[in-house]
Design a protein around this motif. Sequence first.
Motif, PDB file in Angstrom:
ATOM      1  N   LEU A   1       0.692  -1.172  -0.123  1.00  0.00           N
ATOM      2  CA  LEU A   1       0.021   0.041  -0.285  1.00  0.00           C
ATOM      3  C   LEU A   1       1.274   1.153  -0.035  1.00  0.00           C
ATOM      4  CD1 LEU A   1      -2.809   1.427   0.114  1.00  0.00           C
ATOM      5  CD2 LEU A   1      -2.163   1.670   2.796  1.00  0.00           C
ATOM      6  N   ALA A   2       0.557   2.113  -1.237  1.00  0.00           N
ATOM      7  CA  ALA A   2       1.516   3.202  -0.937  1.00  0.00           C
ATOM      8  C   ALA A   2       1.359   4.217   0.035  1.00  0.00           C
ATOM      9  CB  ALA A   2       1.340   3.707  -2.218  1.00  0.00           C
ATOM     10  N   PRO A   3       1.924   5.352   0.568  1.00  0.00           N
ATOM     11  CA  PRO A   3       1.597   6.184   1.574  1.00  0.00           C
ATOM     12  C   PRO A   3       0.375   6.652   1.374  1.00  0.00           C
ATOM     13  CG  PRO A   3       4.234   5.574   0.917  1.00  0.00           C
ATOM     14  CD  PRO A   3       3.771   5.275   0.454  1.00  0.00           C
ATOM     15  N   ASP A   4      -0.790   6.687   2.778  1.00  0.00           N
ATOM     16  CA  ASP A   4      -1.707   8.134   2.321  1.00  0.00           C
ATOM     17  C   ASP A   4      -2.031   7.367   1.333  1.00  0.00           C
ATOM     18  OD1 ASP A   4      -0.414   9.557   4.203  1.00  0.00           O
ATOM     19  OD2 ASP A   4      -0.011  10.860   2.393  1.00  0.00           O
ATOM     20  N   GLY A   5      -2.400   5.829   0.560  1.00  0.00           N
ATOM     21  CA  GLY A   5      -3.202   5.096   0.301  1.00  0.00           C
ATOM     22  C   GLY A   5      -4.665   4.785   0.331  1.00  0.00           C
ATOM     23  N   ALA A   6      -5.070   4.926   1.713  1.00  0.00           N
ATOM     24  CA  ALA A   6      -6.187   3.935   2.719  1.00  0.00           C
ATOM     25  C   ALA A   6      -7.099   5.296   2.545  1.00  0.00           C
ATOM     26  CB  ALA A   6      -5.778   2.624   3.329  1.00  0.00           C
TER      27      ALA A   6
END
Length: 344
Positions: free
Chosen positions: A334-339
């Motif tokens: 999961l990319a940073p700040d992706g959720a």
Amino acid sequence: MTQPSDLALEDVSKLFGLQRAVDQVSLRIEAGNYVVLLGPSGSGKTTLLSILGGFTAPTAGRVTIGGADMTLTQPAKRPTATVFQDYALFPHMSVAENVGFGLSVRGVAKPEIAARVNAALALVDLAGFGARAISAASGGQRQRIALARALVIEPAILLLDEPLGALDLHLRRQMQDELRAIQRREGRTFVHVTHDQEEAMAIADTIVIINNGKIEDEGSPSRIYWRPRTRFSASFMGESTILSAKQTEAGMAETPLGNLPVVGLYGAHVAIRPESVLFEPAGNSTLLGTLSITEATFQGSFARLKGRIGQTEISAKVDPRRAPPVGASLPAFLAPDGAVLLTE
């Protein structure tokens, strides 16, 4: 030249019998903005545009333009012009006569009509087309003629009802660029209705997502795409993986894929855009698990993947030249700040 104007809807509702097409909508549109009303068929966006133009009276609420109450003002007396989906051009008139029709009914002198019509046709790249018959115009040219007819009366606000819906993909993209360029040159307030998410992102300063007669989300295209507020907004504006979520602490939530860092507060679901699923760790990325690829679709500039981590289906987008084959299993991050937590 008429100055652009702001407009506002204050608790506007519209009922057709027992059906509530617009449900207590409040919206302020700043002067000079290109605003897109985006939503599925039957969401109420076209009814809302019709209320702004004066073609439909609201059941309740108030419409103001430039601070003046226009709720019951007829269309011809509003500082607005409308480009309809079917263009509504007069087949027995020439291009110039169509463009100048609104000026004629306003009693403008013929020499001024001719000058303003020529200027409007030049604005939409149809200089020299005035003498032609409407029947000789292509679909893209008819769209430009309808736009020139609306612009020639110098409205403070231009309303566009699915104006590109009848065009093929190539022409639609070309006209998106041209509409945006004209709006920037003229500095007018544009309000544009569409159900096409890509069209909305390509042209809008502000997108207003409408669903069941209510505003679901409102903001810049980038904010709505990367930080959708509601589950509908996340699903309708592009593609998202939606997971149930329970916050365990600030910035963290428990999901079917384990505890994930999240952006936002107080949501029961999180949205993960396909671009936020990575196949190599980057920065503070978080391991989601092993993704088993079940679908891979070539989309030109990217490959669209679907797969599963355990029982959870995940969507991803990757460089098509590096897309894993169906059946492959590989770690996903999961990319940073992706959720993003959704408010509902």
